[in-house]
Design an enzyme around this catalytic site. Structure first.
Site, PDB file in Angstrom:
ATOM      1  N   ARG A  24      60.653 131.010  18.996  1.00 17.04           N
ATOM      2  CA  ARG A  24      61.821 130.789  19.856  1.00 17.04           C
ATOM      3  C   ARG A  24      63.015 130.426  18.989  1.00 17.04           C
ATOM      4  O   ARG A  24      63.452 129.295  18.926  1.00 17.04           O
ATOM      5  CB  ARG A  24      61.522 129.720  20.893  1.00 17.04           C
ATOM      6  CG  ARG A  24      60.314 130.103  21.746  1.00 17.04           C
ATOM      7  CD  ARG A  24      60.090 129.207  22.908  1.00 17.04           C
ATOM      8  NE  ARG A  24      61.008 129.500  24.011  1.00 17.04           N
ATOM      9  CZ  ARG A  24      60.976 128.824  25.161  1.00 17.04           C
ATOM     10  NH1 ARG A  24      60.149 127.809  25.299  1.00 17.04           N
ATOM     11  NH2 ARG A  24      61.814 129.129  26.146  1.00 17.04           N
ATOM     12  N   ASP A  74      58.415 134.610  33.375  1.00 20.78           N
ATOM     13  CA  ASP A  74      57.876 133.337  33.857  1.00 20.78           C
ATOM     14  C   ASP A  74      56.848 133.528  34.969  1.00 20.78           C
ATOM     15  O   ASP A  74      56.140 132.590  35.320  1.00 20.78           O
ATOM     16  CB  ASP A  74      58.996 132.427  34.368  1.00 20.78           C
ATOM     17  CG  ASP A  74      59.886 131.959  33.238  1.00 20.78           C
ATOM     18  OD1 ASP A  74      60.952 131.383  33.513  1.00 20.78           O
ATOM     19  OD2 ASP A  74      59.533 132.191  32.067  1.00 20.78           O
ATOM     20  N   ARG A 109      56.442 119.715  33.731  1.00 21.46           N
ATOM     21  CA  ARG A 109      57.792 120.092  33.283  1.00 21.46           C
ATOM     22  C   ARG A 109      58.500 120.926  34.332  1.00 21.46           C
ATOM     23  O   ARG A 109      59.719 120.931  34.402  1.00 21.46           O
ATOM     24  CB  ARG A 109      57.725 120.925  31.990  1.00 21.46           C
ATOM     25  CG  ARG A 109      56.873 120.271  30.930  1.00 21.46           C
ATOM     26  CD  ARG A 109      56.759 121.149  29.747  1.00 21.46           C
ATOM     27  NE  ARG A 109      58.104 121.396  29.235  1.00 21.46           N
ATOM     28  CZ  ARG A 109      58.332 121.748  27.986  1.00 21.46           C
ATOM     29  NH1 ARG A 109      57.337 121.948  27.179  1.00 21.46           N
ATOM     30  NH2 ARG A 109      59.537 121.944  27.555  1.00 21.46           N
ATOM     31  N   LYS A 121      64.585 124.256  38.075  1.00 19.87           N
ATOM     32  CA  LYS A 121      64.614 123.598  36.755  1.00 19.87           C
ATOM     33  C   LYS A 121      65.600 124.342  35.848  1.00 19.87           C
ATOM     34  O   LYS A 121      66.463 123.720  35.228  1.00 19.87           O
ATOM     35  CB  LYS A 121      63.227 123.634  36.128  1.00 19.87           C
ATOM     36  CG  LYS A 121      63.184 123.337  34.639  1.00 19.87           C
ATOM     37  CD  LYS A 121      61.795 123.345  34.065  1.00 19.87           C
ATOM     38  CE  LYS A 121      61.326 124.687  33.641  1.00 19.87           C
ATOM     39  NZ  LYS A 121      61.783 125.152  32.315  1.00 19.87           N
ATOM     40  N   ASN A 122      65.470 125.671  35.796  1.00 21.45           N
ATOM     41  CA  ASN A 122      66.254 126.430  34.816  1.00 21.45           C
ATOM     42  C   ASN A 122      67.712 126.594  35.205  1.00 21.45           C
ATOM     43  O   ASN A 122      68.517 127.067  34.402  1.00 21.45           O
ATOM     44  CB  ASN A 122      65.592 127.783  34.546  1.00 21.45           C
ATOM     45  CG  ASN A 122      64.254 127.597  33.833  1.00 21.45           C
ATOM     46  OD1 ASN A 122      63.936 126.494  33.370  1.00 21.45           O
ATOM     47  ND2 ASN A 122      63.459 128.646  33.778  1.00 21.45           N
ATOM     48  N   CYS A 170      58.051 125.243  25.517  1.00 22.46           N
ATOM     49  CA  CYS A 170      56.702 125.793  25.617  1.00 22.46           C
ATOM     50  C   CYS A 170      56.378 126.659  24.403  1.00 22.46           C
ATOM     51  O   CYS A 170      57.221 127.402  23.904  1.00 22.46           O
ATOM     52  CB  CYS A 170      56.593 126.649  26.874  1.00 22.46           C
ATOM     53  SG  CYS A 170      56.437 125.665  28.362  1.00 22.46           S
TER      54      CYS A 170
END
Ligand code: EPZ
Length: 430
Positions: free
Chosen positions: A121, A305, A397, A22-23, A116
């Protein structure tokens, strides 16, 4: 709307395959705006964050077609330079469109991103870096207006090796005039994958994966195809499931090099790890041992993570483990839900102390964020009895078909329609 219903303490085993990262794919999707024409991306996971990026590209005027795990993206005809607030708020990665949009359209109208709820952030590193590259940026509350006739190279020192800011700087520099040097850049593998995609299109990026990156601006990029790297956090999550409930588990399609920061933690727990090509075999002991200290750090340190999923595993280990979440200031929201399974965890600011217990007990819990949700699924797999996990939109997600993949290694887990009050899961976009 839906919940996972999990019957815990089932023996797991066999083989489980890891999907694309994903990232890694999210910044690459934003970067396709820099390449006029048709880009082909392989190994793209079917995740709600990926679909949110596809929707942004389509809003801007690109055509995006999915054929299984391949995306064909044509950005020849970009007609908009704004991203609607509801699209920006869908995820954190929407901010990565800033650099590519202002490069392509010379103007970008966005608002602060979502993502999230794992702490504050901010996006100051993104905006200040774009300003150093020559962008005029005005912010008024929820509207950010960015303009630049032509970005120019600069020397940028990041006060924190921010993954997203590093990605935005790379994307903003590849077509800028002159050379950009990034000092204290993030070193995550996803940065290297972005650079390898852009270099395959004709960019000149040197040192990606190191803490100093140099980008020489070029005139134009040319369409190419790219295969996205495997998701190292999903791989780690499956390893955690194996450590908890399997004598032996093979995790397929991994990049061993990307797992270097976490393998020592599994060996300290008493697991044996065998690597062969893109496969990792994990053999776990009868009872896991505690891990004395886990401090989350930017890559190549222990990944933030993986903090919540490892915590679920150590909740049943023998002994006391101490976590220090040094990256985000609000990434312990899953702990109150883990306690519902009987986990013995105390928190003091960034420190969480986990006293391993022999048994976890069934509970009805709700995901608080993406990786926190994954940790609850792991705890449910290890608990006695039947548990439920709600707020699945968080998990969707970052984990493709988590219930299907886990059931293929023996988990008794199914999706059940229980309430109508929770957010619906993402629907697959063609
Ligand atoms: C990326 O988020 C990942 N998301 C996160 O994964 C991951 O946890 C994080 O990097 C750290 O590895 C994606 O790649 C889509 P950062 P990002 O900028 O880029 C501060 C997941 O579960 N900061 O490296 O937002 C920030 O507050 C997600 O897949 C600023 O102060 O992370 C934080 O304390 C969750 N100002 C630290 O840097 C800024 O402008 C790390 O953030 C930007 C960041």
């Amino acid at each position: 709307m839906e919940k996972l219903v999990i019957t815990g303490n089932q023996p797991l085993g066999g083989e489980i395959s890891v999907h694309g990262s994903k990232n890694a794919v999210l910044p690459i999707l934003a970067a396709t705006l820099l390449v006029k024409g048709e880009t082909v991306l392989h190994n793209v996971p079917d995740l709600s964050d990926v679909n949110a990026s596809i929707e942004i590209l389509r809003h801007l005027g690109a055509s995006v077609k999915r054929e299984k795990s391949t995306l064909v993206i044509d950005t020849s005809n970009i007609v908009n330079n704004d991203i609607p607030e509801e699209m920006m708020r869908e995820m954190r990665s929407s901010i990565i469109f800033l650099g590519s949009l202002v490069t392509r359209c010379k103007e970008a109208l966005i608002c602060p991103p979502g993502g999230c709820d794992i702490g504050v952030r901010p996006i100051d590193l993104h905006l200040n870096s774009l300003r150093k590259l020559g962008a005029q940026i005005t912010e008024n509350g929820s509207c950010i207006h960015c303009r630049a006739q032509k970005l120019h190279g600069s020397k940028i020192f990041l006060t924190f090796p921010s993954v997203g800011a590093t990605e935005n700087i790379i994307i903003s520099s590849v077509l800028a005039k002159g050379k950009t040097t990034v000092i204290n850049a993030a070193r995550e593998p996803e940065i290297s994958d972005l650079a390898s995609f852009l270099n395959s299109c004709g960019a000149k990026i040197f040192g990606a994966g190191e803490s100093m990156i140099e980008i020489e601006g070029v005139e134009e990029l040319y369409p190419n195809s790219h295969t996205v790297i495997p998701d190292r956090i999903v791989a780690a999550t499956y390893m955690c499931a194996g450590a908890l409930q399997a004598k032996e588990l093979v995790v397929k399609n991994v990049r061993a090099g990307h797992l270097v920061p976490i393998i020592p933690v599994f060996t300290e727990m008493g697991c044996r790890i065998y690597l062969s090509g893109n496969d990792l075999k994990l053999v776990s002991p009868k009872r896991l041992k505690r891990v004395k200290n886990i401090k989350t750090m930017p890559y190549p340190g222990f990944p933030t993570d993986c903090q919540s999923v490892l915590m679920a595993v150590l909740s049943k280990a023998k002994g006391t483990s101490v976590f220090n979440e040094s990256v985000f200031d609000g990434r312990y929201k899953h702990i109150s839900e883990l306690r519902r399974f009987g986990a013995d965890i105390t928190v003091n600011d960034r420190i969480a102390v986990v006293n391993g217990v022999r048994e976890l007990y069934s509970a009805n819990v709700y995901s608080t964020d993406l990786r926190g949700g994954a940790s609850l699924v792991l705890a449910a797999l290890a608990a006695n009895g039947v548990s439920t996990v709600g707020n699945l939109s968080h998990i969707d997600r970052g984990y493709e078909n988590i219930e299907k993949n886990l059931s293929e290694i023996g988990a008794v887990i199914e999706l059940s329609l229980i309430h109508i009050s929770e957010p619906t899961r993402h629907l697959r976009i063609s």
